[in-house]
Design a protein around this motif. Structure first.
Motif, PDB file in Angstrom:
ATOM      1  N   VAL A  62      31.514  12.897  20.880  1.00 23.13           N
ATOM      2  CA  VAL A  62      32.158  13.096  19.580  1.00 23.13           C
ATOM      3  C   VAL A  62      32.298  14.588  19.308  1.00 23.13           C
ATOM      4  O   VAL A  62      31.582  15.397  19.876  1.00 23.13           O
ATOM      5  N   ALA A 111      37.668  15.131  22.750  1.00 26.64           N
ATOM      6  CA  ALA A 111      36.692  14.939  21.677  1.00 26.64           C
ATOM      7  C   ALA A 111      36.842  16.026  20.611  1.00 26.64           C
ATOM      8  O   ALA A 111      36.738  15.753  19.423  1.00 26.64           O
ATOM      9  N   ARG A 159      36.910   9.897  19.725  1.00 25.10           N
ATOM     10  CA  ARG A 159      35.550   9.478  20.073  1.00 25.10           C
ATOM     11  C   ARG A 159      35.634   8.792  21.428  1.00 25.10           C
ATOM     12  O   ARG A 159      36.371   7.829  21.584  1.00 25.10           O
TER      13      ARG A 159
END
Length: 83
Positions: free
Chosen positions: A40, A21, A26
């Motif tokens: 994220v 991430a 994502r």
């Protein structure tokens, strides 16, 4: 269709998922193939490139008659009418 990481997998490989991430990926996490959360990067870095305003400045010129009315045959074609 994006792959959804199971809760159990996410628990066992959390540090690897965080590294992925952090590099901009994502990662969807959920149960039974249904995403319930998304991992994220901090700041919400998106995979889409940022738009650059004025990128084509000076590459083309807008003609003087740009906003002049269109000829009747062109209008008819747009509206599906026959002339």
């Amino acid at each position: 269709m994006e792959k959804v990481i199971s809760m159990h997998q996410a628990k066992t490989m959390l540090s690897q998922l965080v590294n992925r991430a952090a590099s901009g990926e994502r990662i969807k996490i959920g149960a039974y193939g249904n995403a319930q959360a998304e991992l994220v990067p901090v700041g919400g870095v998106s995979s889409k490139p940022k738009k650059r305003i004025g990128l084509l400045k000076g590459c083309f010129e807008v003609p003087e008659d740009f906003d002049a009315p269109l000829p009747e045959e062109v209008l008819s074609a747009f509206e599906g009418r026959s002339t």
